[in-house]
Design an enzyme around this catalytic site. Structure first.
Site, PDB file in Angstrom:
ATOM      1  N   ASN A   9      39.047  25.575  38.118  1.00  0.00           N
ATOM      2  CA  ASN A   9      39.476  24.197  37.905  1.00  0.00           C
ATOM      3  C   ASN A   9      40.134  23.599  39.141  1.00  0.00           C
ATOM      4  O   ASN A   9      40.078  22.386  39.356  1.00  0.00           O
ATOM      5  CB  ASN A   9      40.450  24.133  36.725  1.00  0.00           C
ATOM      6  CG  ASN A   9      39.767  24.344  35.398  1.00  0.00           C
ATOM      7  OD1 ASN A   9      38.920  23.555  35.001  1.00  0.00           O
ATOM      8  ND2 ASN A   9      40.114  25.419  34.714  1.00  0.00           N
ATOM      9  N   THR A  13      35.829  29.380  45.279  1.00  0.00           N
ATOM     10  CA  THR A  13      35.838  30.493  46.230  1.00  0.00           C
ATOM     11  C   THR A  13      34.417  30.966  46.449  1.00  0.00           C
ATOM     12  O   THR A  13      33.690  31.246  45.490  1.00  0.00           O
ATOM     13  CB  THR A  13      36.686  31.661  45.712  1.00  0.00           C
ATOM     14  OG1 THR A  13      38.011  31.209  45.446  1.00  0.00           O
ATOM     15  CG2 THR A  13      36.748  32.784  46.740  1.00  0.00           C
ATOM     16  N   ASP A 110      34.640  32.605  33.796  1.00  0.00           N
ATOM     17  CA  ASP A 110      35.566  33.417  34.595  1.00  0.00           C
ATOM     18  C   ASP A 110      36.206  34.511  33.773  1.00  0.00           C
ATOM     19  O   ASP A 110      36.421  35.628  34.247  1.00  0.00           O
ATOM     20  CB  ASP A 110      36.637  32.531  35.237  1.00  0.00           C
ATOM     21  CG  ASP A 110      37.414  31.704  34.222  1.00  0.00           C
ATOM     22  OD1 ASP A 110      36.905  31.469  33.102  1.00  0.00           O
ATOM     23  OD2 ASP A 110      38.537  31.271  34.563  1.00  0.00           O
ATOM     24  N   ARG A 111      36.500  34.234  32.509  1.00  0.00           N
ATOM     25  CA  ARG A 111      37.150  35.219  31.646  1.00  0.00           C
ATOM     26  C   ARG A 111      36.195  36.379  31.340  1.00  0.00           C
ATOM     27  O   ARG A 111      36.601  37.552  31.316  1.00  0.00           O
ATOM     28  CB  ARG A 111      37.633  34.556  30.356  1.00  0.00           C
ATOM     29  CG  ARG A 111      38.612  33.410  30.626  1.00  0.00           C
ATOM     30  CD  ARG A 111      38.980  32.659  29.377  1.00  0.00           C
ATOM     31  NE  ARG A 111      39.932  33.420  28.567  1.00  0.00           N
ATOM     32  CZ  ARG A 111      40.347  33.008  27.372  1.00  0.00           C
ATOM     33  NH1 ARG A 111      39.860  31.907  26.829  1.00  0.00           N
ATOM     34  NH2 ARG A 111      41.227  33.734  26.703  1.00  0.00           N
TER      35      ARG A 111
END
Length: 255
Positions: A9, A13, A110-111
């Site tokens: 958010n 990267t 991402d989780r």
């Protein structure tokens, strides 16, 4: 080389890997309006500082929690690398684990990627604590499956809200205060944020362990993880590159 792209958010990267070895990584702020050409100019310049070039990239994998960025990132990969990137959550991408929750489509990319990486490195069962834009705690069972978790406001998000809602409270940086009882406004705010989040993490981990019925390992990631690790013994490992490691694991699992 493989380019792993983690779209959060707040920041994006990009990390280049030669096989499974990290070569370097670069960050840019997240913007849904950034074009494929803008990504290309930024990354080519960033890589050039490390004597690398876009032509060195042969494959790409993406995890994003900002869906609006995906179209331009896909275009960026096609234009500059000549590849369609592997995207977490799209059909045909095997994570090697199952999200055992009510609606698997709701789980943030991402989780899930963090869960894959944490189990691959540390085994299970475990909890991943991510100090990001939101503070999340994700539970992974002994087989590597994601079984749910907790979402709370992130540390910096809480600081911004406190500053905006209370006219007399200044904007402060996150720091570990030497004591809990503050003697001035700055110390009081630092204590509330730092020790308050420590208490929240310790309390939630205790409740998760009690509910799960085992003494789960705790893995912390995110930019503030090292700072909060200094204030508690409940964190077993700090891993700053957990999401990137998970992306690499998933890429090679599918290739």
């Amino acid at each position: 080389m493989l380019l792993a792209i983690d779209v959060g958010n707040t920041n994006i990267t990009c990390a280049a890997y030669n096989d499974r070895k990290l070569v370097n990584e670069w960050r840019i702020s997240t913007s849904a309006s950034r074009t494929a050409e803008e990504y290309g100019v930024w990354l080519s310049q960033a890589m050039a500082l490390d004597n690398l070039k876009l032509g060195d990239i042969k494959d790409a994998i993406v995890a994003t929690v900002v869906p609006e960025t995906l179209f331009n990132i896909k275009g960026f990969c096609r234009r500059y690398f000549g590849v369609a990137p592997m995207v977490i959550g799209e059909a045909g991408v095997d994570l090697g684990m199952k999200p055992l929750i009510d609606n698997p489509a709701e789980a943030g990319a991402d989780r899930l990627v963090d869960a894959v990486a944490a189990h691959a490195i540390y085994g299970g069962p475990l909890v991943v604590v991510d100090f990001g834009t939101g503070t999340t705690l994700d539970v992974v069972d002994e087989n590597g499956n994601y079984i749910g978790g907790v979402i709370a406001p992130g540390v910096n998000l809480s600081l911004d809200a406190l500053h905006k809602a209370a006219a007399k409270l200044p904007r402060i940086a996150v720091a570990r205060p030497s004591r809990v009882i503050g003697k001035n406004t700055l110390e009081c705010m630092q204590s509330g944020i730092y020790w308050g989040y420590i208490a929240m993490i310790e309390g939630l981990i205790a409740r998760i362990r009690a509910e799960y019925g085992e003494n789960l390992k705790v893995i912390a990631t995110g930019g503030l993880a090292p700072l909060f690790d200094k204030g508690t013994d409940i964190i077993d490992h700090v891993d700053a590159d957990l999401t990137l490691t998970g992306l690499v694991e998933i890429f090679y699992k599918n290739n």
